[in-house]
Scaffold this active site. Structure first.
Site, short mmCIF file in Angstrom:
data_model
loop_
_atom_site.label_atom_id
_atom_site.label_comp_id
_atom_site.label_asym_id
_atom_site.label_seq_id
_atom_site.Cartn_x
_atom_site.Cartn_y
_atom_site.Cartn_z
N TRP A 26 0.81 -1.22 0.00
CA TRP A 26 0.00 0.00 0.00
C TRP A 26 0.84 1.27 0.00
CZ3 TRP A 26 -4.30 -0.92 4.30
CH2 TRP A 26 -5.22 -1.86 3.82
N HIS A 41 13.17 -1.56 -0.18
CA HIS A 41 12.41 -1.04 -1.32
C HIS A 41 13.15 0.15 -1.90
CE1 HIS A 41 9.21 0.68 -3.73
NE2 HIS A 41 8.56 -0.46 -3.62
N GLU A 88 12.41 -5.79 -8.28
CA GLU A 88 11.60 -4.65 -8.72
C GLU A 88 12.49 -3.63 -9.44
OE1 GLU A 88 7.78 -4.17 -6.12
OE2 GLU A 88 9.43 -3.07 -5.21
N GLY A 122 5.47 1.88 -10.74
CA GLY A 122 4.52 2.98 -10.94
C GLY A 122 4.53 3.58 -12.33
P1 PGA Z 1 3.55 -0.59 -8.62
O1 PGA Z 1 4.52 -0.66 -7.34
O2 PGA Z 1 2.81 -1.89 -8.70
O3 PGA Z 1 2.64 0.57 -8.33
O4 PGA Z 1 4.41 -0.37 -9.82
C1 PGA Z 1 5.23 -1.81 -7.00
C2 PGA Z 1 6.11 -1.56 -5.79
O5 PGA Z 1 6.78 -0.51 -5.73
O6 PGA Z 1 6.18 -2.38 -4.85
#
Ligand code: PGA
Length: 229
Positions: A13, A103, A152, A158
């Site tokens: 979230w 992250h 990621e 995003g």
């Molecule tokens: P997203 O984010 O699905 O909005 O691209 C993934 C994340 O940063 O964990």
């Protein structure tokens, strides 16, 4: 589900939602779970909620008997004590099973270095929390204690443009081999439309959607599509 592997769908979230939004999200999700015919036995659903909502998330999940686990989005690199403003492993472990560490947003906006992240992993494990360690590419250093990783790529987060399932699988396969990691998720613009293509990959064990997880309807649609992959 035909893979015979356990699939993890972990919603992140980030820094979003009021308390009322959280209550509404769980109410809606609970309704959709009951309506659906999803077989949750091969799925693990995790929701990474802001610290402030760990307690109510635990209570609602218990009350509604939802097949969800809870994760925290960060953890103090220090134990409980004179560290004003920090949320420690000892506190988090009362509510959560997982902790998101490393992250790219934490690295970028909060200056978290490999050294700090190593301490966070240690604090998690000391408190029986499982770290979900995020890496940005194949070169990211992974602490040796880590068994659960999310790949990621920064450009995919995003942006609406996900990595290709083939490349994500290649990275997952490489880091399992190099670091002895057991489970790898893919994250970065995962949607109900593309989730199955990632789940189908042999070295991927699930996904980490951000934006989509904020919307109960879309999150459940994503889970539904993953369960049928
Ligand atoms: P997203 O984010 O699905 O909005 O691209 C993934 C994340 O940063 O964990």
């Amino acid at each position: 589900m035909t893979h015979g592997k356990k699939i993890t769908i972990a919603g992140n979230w980030k820094s979003n939602k009021s308390e009322q939004d959280v209550l509404d999200w769980f109410k809606q999700t609970s309704f959709l779970v009951k309506e659906s015919e999803i077989d949750f036995s091969q799925l693990e659903i995790v929701v990474f909620v802001p610290f402030l909502y760990l307690s109510i998330a635990k209570k609602i999940i218990g009350d509604f008997n939802l097949p969800f686990s809870i994760g925290a989005q960060s953890i103090s690199p220090y134990p409980s004590g004179a560290y004003t403003g920090e949320i420690t492993g000892e506190m988090i472990t009362q509510y959560a099973k997982y902790v998101l560490i490393g992250h790219s947003e934490r690295r970028k906006f909060f200056g978290e270095t490999d050294d700090i992240l190593q301490k966070k992993v240690e604090e998690s494990l000391k408190n029986r929390l499982e770290p979900l360690y995020c890496i940005q590419n194949e070169e990211t250093i992974i602490p040796k204690e880590v068994e659960f990783v999310a790949y990621e790529p920064i450009w995919a987060i995003g942006s609406g443009t996900a990595d290709s399932p083939e490349n994500a699988d290649k990275v997952a396969e490489a880091i399992k081999r190099k670091w002895g990691v057991k489970r790898v998720l893919y994250g970065g613009s995962v949607t109900p439309q593309n989730v199955a293509s990632f789940i189908d990959m042999p070295s991927l064990d699930g996904v980490l959607p951000g934006k989509i997880s904020l919307d109960a309807q879309l999150f459940m649609e994503l889970i539904q599509n993953a369960s049928q992959a």
